[in-house]
Scaffold this motif. Structure first.
Motif, PDB file in Angstrom:
ATOM      1  N   GLN A  10       0.799  -1.204  -0.009  1.00 28.78           N
ATOM      2  CA  GLN A  10       0.004   0.115   0.147  1.00 28.78           C
ATOM      3  C   GLN A  10       0.772   1.179  -0.064  1.00 28.78           C
ATOM      4  N   THR A  11       1.961   1.230   0.725  1.00 32.36           N
ATOM      5  CA  THR A  11       2.894   2.546   1.021  1.00 32.36           C
ATOM      6  C   THR A  11       3.497   2.570  -0.433  1.00 32.36           C
ATOM      7  N   GLU A  43       0.600   4.405  -2.851  1.00 31.14           N
ATOM      8  CA  GLU A  43       0.515   5.522  -2.443  1.00 31.14           C
ATOM      9  C   GLU A  43       1.690   6.503  -2.934  1.00 31.14           C
ATOM     10  N   GLU A  50       1.202   9.564  -5.775  1.00 29.96           N
ATOM     11  CA  GLU A  50       1.683  10.931  -5.687  1.00 29.96           C
ATOM     12  C   GLU A  50       2.754  11.317  -6.338  1.00 29.96           C
ATOM     13  N   VAL A  61      -5.066  10.900  -3.477  1.00 33.81           N
ATOM     14  CA  VAL A  61      -5.675   9.800  -3.189  1.00 33.81           C
ATOM     15  C   VAL A  61      -6.949   9.930  -2.431  1.00 33.81           C
ATOM     16  N   ILE A  88      -9.110   4.333  -0.092  1.00 32.47           N
ATOM     17  CA  ILE A  88      -8.288   2.981  -0.318  1.00 32.47           C
ATOM     18  C   ILE A  88      -9.259   2.052   0.457  1.00 32.47           C
ATOM     19  N   VAL A  93      -7.993   1.577  -5.257  1.00 36.59           N
ATOM     20  CA  VAL A  93      -7.714   2.861  -4.897  1.00 36.59           C
ATOM     21  C   VAL A  93      -8.633   3.970  -5.841  1.00 36.59           C
ATOM     22  N   ALA A 101      -8.833   7.646  -6.845  1.00 37.35           N
ATOM     23  CA  ALA A 101      -7.838   9.150  -6.759  1.00 37.35           C
ATOM     24  C   ALA A 101      -8.199  10.104  -7.756  1.00 37.35           C
TER      25      ALA A 101
END
Length: 194
Positions: free
Chosen positions: A155-156, A159, A163, A169, A172, A190, A192
């Protein structure tokens, strides 16, 4: 996505693919995408046999579907979807779409290509355009039991990639589900905007 082994795995399993039940989280996320877009043109990127495209059309959206598997494109066209044969590199439009929907398609792209694809999607969206991304959670790159090529993300990482490409976002959702290969995998959905 130009991996021939992945395309072949899908080519021989169109009917099986159509039988896979969507997890509730994915059904809800698909509807949330349609509602967020509201009206206009969307790109279903890696559209498979066109099931999501058909749903968006019923919701009143104008859909262009793009997939690298000829059998999927043919099936989608037979069901009234504006489907085209192509790869992620064929996303060359600028400010063309109110939404881009990439449901479990970009996971077939090599990790090194992911930032380039994210940038192309961002360019293809109109300002404030909606982007849906569905991926499997995990680490590394490898083939599944059906010989499909997969890239897994945390997930990190997702993201950070979004970005870096200029996306914000909005929400989630994570969950677990069974795919075409029968494995029970973690996934991330996700929503966004550009």
């Amino acid at each position: 996505m130009t991996d021939k082994r992945t395309i072949n795995a899908y080519t021989t399993r169109v009917a099986d693919y159509l039988q896979i039940p969507l997890p509730p989280e994915q059904i809800e996320a698909r509807l949330a995408f349609a509602e967020a877009v509201g009206s206009g043109h969307v790109l279903d990127l890696g559209s498979g046999p066109g099931s999501d495209s058909a749903f968006f059309m019923r919701e009143g959206l104008t859909v262009r579907a793009l997939d690298a598997t000829p059998a999927f494109v043919e099936h989608a066209r037979e069901n009234g979807v504006d489907a085209h044969l192509g790869t992620f590199d064929d996303v060359t439009e600028v400010d063309a779409y109110e939404g881009v929907y990439a449901s479990f398609s970009l996971l077939h792209a090599p990790r090194a290509d992911f930032p380039r694809h994210m940038a192309a999607i961002h360019r293809a969206l109109k300002p404030e355009g909606i982007f849906f991304l569905g991926l499997k959670l995990g680490t590394g790159e490898h083939r599944d039991d059906l010989d499909r090529y997969y890239t897994y993300y945390s997930q990190t990482e997702i993201e950070a990639e979004l970005e870096q490409a200029g996306f914000t976002v909005d929400r989630i959702t994570t969950g677990m589900g069974t795919g075409l290969a029968g494995s029970y995998d973690g996934f991330i959905l996700v929503l966004a905007h550009a």
